[in-house]
Design a protein around this motif. Structure first.
Motif, PDB file in Angstrom:
ATOM      1  N   PRO A 102       2.359  40.548  55.960  1.00  0.00           N
ATOM      2  CA  PRO A 102       3.824  40.187  55.767  1.00  0.00           C
ATOM      3  C   PRO A 102       4.185  39.317  54.566  1.00  0.00           C
ATOM      4  CG  PRO A 102       3.397  40.460  58.047  1.00  0.00           C
ATOM      5  CD  PRO A 102       2.137  40.342  57.361  1.00  0.00           C
ATOM      6  N   ALA A 103       3.595  38.220  54.764  1.00  0.00           N
ATOM      7  CA  ALA A 103       3.891  37.019  53.764  1.00  0.00           C
ATOM      8  C   ALA A 103       3.942  37.621  52.164  1.00  0.00           C
ATOM      9  CB  ALA A 103       3.078  36.154  53.932  1.00  0.00           C
ATOM     10  N   PHE A 104       2.812  38.588  52.143  1.00  0.00           N
ATOM     11  CA  PHE A 104       2.323  39.199  50.868  1.00  0.00           C
ATOM     12  C   PHE A 104       3.539  40.126  50.246  1.00  0.00           C
ATOM     13  CE2 PHE A 104       1.083  42.899  48.232  1.00  0.00           C
ATOM     14  CZ  PHE A 104       0.546  42.249  47.117  1.00  0.00           C
ATOM     15  N   PHE A 105       4.050  40.815  51.159  1.00  0.00           N
ATOM     16  CA  PHE A 105       5.088  41.704  50.836  1.00  0.00           C
ATOM     17  C   PHE A 105       6.599  41.035  50.840  1.00  0.00           C
ATOM     18  CE2 PHE A 105       2.200  45.057  52.654  1.00  0.00           C
ATOM     19  CZ  PHE A 105       2.034  45.781  51.259  1.00  0.00           C
ATOM     20  N   ARG A 106       6.625  40.014  51.517  1.00  0.00           N
ATOM     21  CA  ARG A 106       8.005  39.363  51.381  1.00  0.00           C
ATOM     22  C   ARG A 106       8.149  38.793  50.170  1.00  0.00           C
ATOM     23  NH1 ARG A 106      11.722  37.532  54.693  1.00  0.00           N
ATOM     24  NH2 ARG A 106      10.308  37.910  56.717  1.00  0.00           N
ATOM     25  N   THR A 107       6.853  38.024  49.444  1.00  0.00           N
ATOM     26  CA  THR A 107       6.880  37.453  48.243  1.00  0.00           C
ATOM     27  C   THR A 107       7.201  38.344  47.012  1.00  0.00           C
ATOM     28  OG1 THR A 107       5.787  35.529  49.175  1.00  0.00           O
ATOM     29  CG2 THR A 107       5.730  35.831  46.887  1.00  0.00           C
ATOM     30  N   THR A 108       6.112  39.313  47.324  1.00  0.00           N
ATOM     31  CA  THR A 108       6.138  40.243  46.087  1.00  0.00           C
ATOM     32  C   THR A 108       7.377  40.977  45.965  1.00  0.00           C
ATOM     33  OG1 THR A 108       4.904  41.796  47.278  1.00  0.00           O
ATOM     34  CG2 THR A 108       3.726  40.412  46.187  1.00  0.00           C
ATOM     35  N   MET A 109       7.897  41.527  46.966  1.00  0.00           N
ATOM     36  CA  MET A 109       9.166  42.257  47.010  1.00  0.00           C
ATOM     37  C   MET A 109      10.116  41.338  46.362  1.00  0.00           C
ATOM     38  SD  MET A 109       8.888  45.506  47.212  1.00  0.00           S
ATOM     39  CE  MET A 109      10.678  45.857  47.284  1.00  0.00           C
ATOM     40  N   GLY A 110      10.515  40.127  47.001  1.00  0.00           N
ATOM     41  CA  GLY A 110      11.196  39.264  46.250  1.00  0.00           C
ATOM     42  C   GLY A 110      11.185  39.197  44.938  1.00  0.00           C
ATOM     43  N   VAL A 146       4.961  51.101  36.290  1.00  0.00           N
ATOM     44  CA  VAL A 146       4.197  51.466  37.595  1.00  0.00           C
ATOM     45  C   VAL A 146       3.583  50.238  38.061  1.00  0.00           C
ATOM     46  CG1 VAL A 146       2.479  52.928  38.619  1.00  0.00           C
ATOM     47  CG2 VAL A 146       3.969  53.892  36.833  1.00  0.00           C
ATOM     48  N   ILE A 147       3.927  49.657  39.040  1.00  0.00           N
ATOM     49  CA  ILE A 147       3.251  48.409  39.601  1.00  0.00           C
ATOM     50  C   ILE A 147       2.122  48.832  40.428  1.00  0.00           C
ATOM     51  CG2 ILE A 147       3.587  46.042  40.982  1.00  0.00           C
ATOM     52  CD1 ILE A 147       5.687  46.451  38.537  1.00  0.00           C
ATOM     53  N   THR A 167       1.643  48.998  44.977  1.00  0.00           N
ATOM     54  CA  THR A 167       0.784  48.126  45.282  1.00  0.00           C
ATOM     55  C   THR A 167       0.563  47.820  46.771  1.00  0.00           C
ATOM     56  OG1 THR A 167       2.438  46.289  45.393  1.00  0.00           O
ATOM     57  CG2 THR A 167       1.137  46.304  43.193  1.00  0.00           C
ATOM     58  N   ASN A 168      -0.879  47.427  47.004  1.00  0.00           N
ATOM     59  CA  ASN A 168      -1.173  47.217  48.643  1.00  0.00           C
ATOM     60  C   ASN A 168      -1.331  45.585  48.702  1.00  0.00           C
ATOM     61  OD1 ASN A 168      -1.360  48.471  50.636  1.00  0.00           O
ATOM     62  ND2 ASN A 168      -3.323  49.813  50.015  1.00  0.00           N
ATOM     63  N   ILE A 214      -3.563  55.819  43.460  1.00  0.00           N
ATOM     64  CA  ILE A 214      -2.487  56.577  43.330  1.00  0.00           C
ATOM     65  C   ILE A 214      -1.717  55.857  42.177  1.00  0.00           C
ATOM     66  CG2 ILE A 214      -0.173  56.615  44.262  1.00  0.00           C
ATOM     67  CD1 ILE A 214      -1.938  57.945  46.095  1.00  0.00           C
ATOM     68  N   GLY A 215      -1.570  54.966  41.425  1.00  0.00           N
ATOM     69  CA  GLY A 215      -1.160  54.382  40.196  1.00  0.00           C
ATOM     70  C   GLY A 215      -1.494  55.079  39.033  1.00  0.00           C
ATOM     71  N   SER A 216      -2.799  55.176  38.811  1.00  0.00           N
ATOM     72  CA  SER A 216      -3.277  55.791  37.703  1.00  0.00           C
ATOM     73  C   SER A 216      -3.072  57.152  37.405  1.00  0.00           C
ATOM     74  CB  SER A 216      -5.155  55.518  37.773  1.00  0.00           C
ATOM     75  OG  SER A 216      -5.840  55.975  38.773  1.00  0.00           O
ATOM     76  N   GLN A 217      -3.168  57.810  38.798  1.00  0.00           N
ATOM     77  CA  GLN A 217      -2.733  59.271  38.728  1.00  0.00           C
ATOM     78  C   GLN A 217      -1.389  59.293  38.479  1.00  0.00           C
ATOM     79  OE1 GLN A 217      -4.579  61.723  41.984  1.00  0.00           O
ATOM     80  NE2 GLN A 217      -5.019  59.945  42.891  1.00  0.00           N
ATOM     81  N   LEU A 218      -0.443  58.553  38.787  1.00  0.00           N
ATOM     82  CA  LEU A 218       1.089  58.767  38.648  1.00  0.00           C
ATOM     83  C   LEU A 218       1.177  58.377  37.119  1.00  0.00           C
ATOM     84  CD1 LEU A 218       3.791  59.118  39.802  1.00  0.00           C
ATOM     85  CD2 LEU A 218       3.894  56.445  40.132  1.00  0.00           C
ATOM     86  N   VAL A 219       0.754  57.225  36.552  1.00  0.00           N
ATOM     87  CA  VAL A 219       0.923  57.168  35.057  1.00  0.00           C
ATOM     88  C   VAL A 219       0.526  58.437  34.391  1.00  0.00           C
ATOM     89  CG1 VAL A 219      -0.117  55.623  33.210  1.00  0.00           C
ATOM     90  CG2 VAL A 219       0.522  54.579  35.514  1.00  0.00           C
TER      91      VAL A 219
END
Length: 246
Positions: A68-76, A5-6, A58-59, A12-17
């Motif tokens: 947009p640059a954040f999501f482009r880099t992190t998803m890549g 879980v990234i 993640t946010n 959200i992540g801590s509840q999902l874990v």
């Protein structure tokens, strides 16, 4: 199953874990605090080793033109690392109506994140949620002072984060959708009405002023943030959530 879980230490992540572990799965929560940096890729290969499914909640650190640059880099980085590790399912959390509000930088950025996932090498699922109950207080704080809270009459269909987590867990443990699941709360409100209900429940005597130019959601003038007919409707009502001690 084994999950990574990234963003696994966040709201959200801590509840999902916790939900996935309770169901008997092996779960690795990762974030900057655990030594995994999505922007540089540091720690990703180790975090994804042996994972069947990756859930990315993640946010971006900002909601402006830098997102947009954040999501482009992190998803890549995430898709490449997942491909190297043999991950069989990539899941992301997105927003209902995200591709219908191009005037918002952050929504354009999340739309880009979805597009990158679709074009990636791994079967995928996108869970789009409406606005969280938990975000109502910070939303009001953006446009408030000691006496008034200014909010537009934007129509929203808010949802409890616990219900978002339940939907994410169901999707993550099932075969990839290679598509989108919308999840939404059971009730539709205008944002100014929701502000009044929130202040009344908190015994806060400030006044909500309807202001069509106030805050982030002033840019939304139609029903873009309302879930469509195929959405999964959550069980928790806002009034019941407000009345529950936390």
């Amino acid at each position: 199953m084994r999950f990574t879980v990234i963003g696994g230490t966040g709201l959200i992540g801590s509840q999902l874990v916790g939900t996935l572990r309770t169901a008997g799965h092996e779960v690795l929560p990762v974030s900057l605090s655990t030594g995994v940096d999505l922007l540089t890729g540091e720690g990703l290969d180790g975090a994804l080793e042996g994972a069947d499914t990756v859930v990315n909640v993640t946010n971006s650190p900002t909601f402006d033109q830098d997102s947009p640059a954040f999501f482009r880099t992190t998803m890549g980085n995430l898709l490449a690392a997942g491909d190297r590790a043999g991950v069989r399912h990539q899941v992301i959390l997105s927003i209902v109506g995200v591709d219908q509000v191009p005037q918002l930088d952050y929504y354009r950025a999340k739309t880009l994140q979805e597009e990158l996932l679709r074009q990636g090498p791994t079967p995928y699922s996108i869970v789009r949620a409406t606005q969280f109950f938990e975000f109502m207080e910070p939303t009001m704080s953006w446009t408030s002072d000691e006496r008034t809270v200014r909010l537009p009459a934007t129509r929203i269909q808010p949802i409890a984060t616990a219900d978002v987590v339940a939907a994410l867990a169901d999707v993550a443990t099932a075969p990839p959708l290679d598509g989108i699941l919308d999840v939404a709360g059971p009730d539709v409100f205008t944002l100014d009405e929701l502000g009044r209900r929130t202040l009344a429940a908190r015994k806060d005597d400030r006044t909500v002023v309807t202001d069509p130019s106030a805050g982030l959601f002033a840019a939304v003038t139609g029903d873009e943030l309302i879930a469509g007919p195929g959405a999964r409707l959550a069980p928790t009502h806002y009034a019941d959530w407000l009345a529950t001690p936390r």
